[in-house]
Design an enzyme around this catalytic site. Structure first.
Site, PDB file in Angstrom:
ATOM      1  CG  ASN A 177      -0.407   0.020   2.416  1.00  0.00           C
ATOM      2  OD1 ASN A 177       0.613  -0.728   2.706  1.00  0.00           O
ATOM      3  ND2 ASN A 177      -0.949   0.526   3.521  1.00  0.00           N
ATOM      4  CB  ILE A 178       1.739   3.463  -2.237  1.00  0.00           C
ATOM      5  CG1 ILE A 178       2.378   2.370  -3.054  1.00  0.00           C
ATOM      6  CG2 ILE A 178       2.424   4.796  -2.568  1.00  0.00           C
ATOM      7  CD1 ILE A 178       3.680   2.118  -2.266  1.00  0.00           C
ATOM      8  CD  GLU A 179      -1.459   4.751   4.308  1.00  0.00           C
ATOM      9  OE1 GLU A 179      -1.099   5.757   5.251  1.00  0.00           O
ATOM     10  OE2 GLU A 179      -2.382   3.938   5.032  1.00  0.00           O
ATOM     11  CB  CYS A 185      -5.366  -1.344  -1.840  1.00  0.00           C
ATOM     12  SG  CYS A 185      -6.644  -0.518  -0.940  1.00  0.00           S
ATOM     13  CD  GLU A 208      -5.566  -5.817  -1.511  1.00  0.00           C
ATOM     14  OE1 GLU A 208      -4.886  -4.677  -1.087  1.00  0.00           O
ATOM     15  OE2 GLU A 208      -6.323  -6.306  -0.380  1.00  0.00           O
ATOM     16  CB  CYS A 257     -10.760  -2.580   0.198  1.00  0.00           C
ATOM     17  SG  CYS A 257     -10.017  -1.687  -1.302  1.00  0.00           S
ATOM     18  CB  CYS A 266      -8.707  -4.411  -3.882  1.00  0.00           C
ATOM     19  SG  CYS A 266      -7.481  -3.121  -3.422  1.00  0.00           S
TER      20      CYS A 266
HETATM   21  N1  THU Z   1      -5.263  -1.250   2.453  1.00  0.00           N
HETATM   22  C1  THU Z   1      -5.040  -2.197   1.699  1.00  0.00           C
HETATM   23  O1  THU Z   1      -3.661  -1.810   1.110  1.00  0.00           O
HETATM   24  N2  THU Z   1      -5.411  -3.241   1.097  1.00  0.00           N
HETATM   25  C2  THU Z   1      -6.849  -3.618   1.600  1.00  0.00           C
HETATM   26  O2  THU Z   1      -7.411  -4.621   1.193  1.00  0.00           O
HETATM   27  C3  THU Z   1      -7.401  -2.825   2.681  1.00  0.00           C
HETATM   28  C4  THU Z   1      -6.903  -1.558   2.825  1.00  0.00           C
HETATM   29  C5  THU Z   1      -4.535  -0.297   2.847  1.00  0.00           C
HETATM   30  C6  THU Z   1      -5.015   1.164   2.479  1.00  0.00           C
HETATM   31  C7  THU Z   1      -4.424   2.079   3.329  1.00  0.00           C
HETATM   32  O3  THU Z   1      -3.197   2.574   2.924  1.00  0.00           O
HETATM   33  C8  THU Z   1      -4.323   1.152   4.705  1.00  0.00           C
HETATM   34  O4  THU Z   1      -4.545  -0.044   4.336  1.00  0.00           O
HETATM   35  C9  THU Z   1      -5.425   1.525   5.828  1.00  0.00           C
HETATM   36  O5  THU Z   1      -6.665   1.592   5.099  1.00  0.00           O
END
Ligand code: THU
Length: 131
Positions: free
Chosen positions: A47-49, A58, A60, A91, A94
């Protein structure tokens, strides 16, 4: 498809390694994904915020974009993991993106202890939208 124990272990291990590369300074919730492609290549994603939270990607979708961008086609299985005791599932966004590449893709969801459960994308996203 039916995954072998070796494939499951390998995907879980790659997802864990991918998680180490996450950029999650806002949620501190790191996620790693690994995708088994046709031909056997495994591609990682994390995940790259972003400070503009909605721009976050996310793990995935990060892995899927990476795999396709590198020319790989045919998703056989996906693993997703995180650093908590919960075996998180993808999520909603995804799930829709994964469904684009196969209606029966198995998703290995694991926690920090390595415990896992496997669900097909059709189980996670019943009555999915398609064009
Ligand atoms: N996140 C994912 O990378 N994959 C998911 O299926 C659920 C959420 C990440 C997004 C965000 O950076 C962090 O988890 C919190 O929501």
């Amino acid at each position: 498809m039916t995954l072998t124990d070796a494939q499951i272990q390998s995907l879980k291990s790659e997802a864990k390694a991918a998680m180490e590369q996450a950029h999650a300074p806002y949620s501190n919730f790191t996620v790693g994904a690994a995708i088994l492609m046709e031909g056997g290549t495994i591609i990682r994603g994390a995940n790259i915020e972003n400070a503009s939270f909605g721009a976050t990607i996310c793990a995935e979708r990060s892995a899927i974009a990476s795999a396709l961008s590198q020319g790989h086609r045919g998703i056989k299985a996906i693993a997703v993991t995180n650093a908590t005791d919960t075996k998180i599932t993808p999520c909603g966004i995804c799930r829709q993106v994964i469904y684009e590449y196969g209606t029966d893709i198995p998703i290995i969801c694991s926690n920090q202890s390595g415990e896992h459960m496997i669900h097909s994308i059709s189980d996670l996203l019943p009555h999915a939208f398609t064009l």
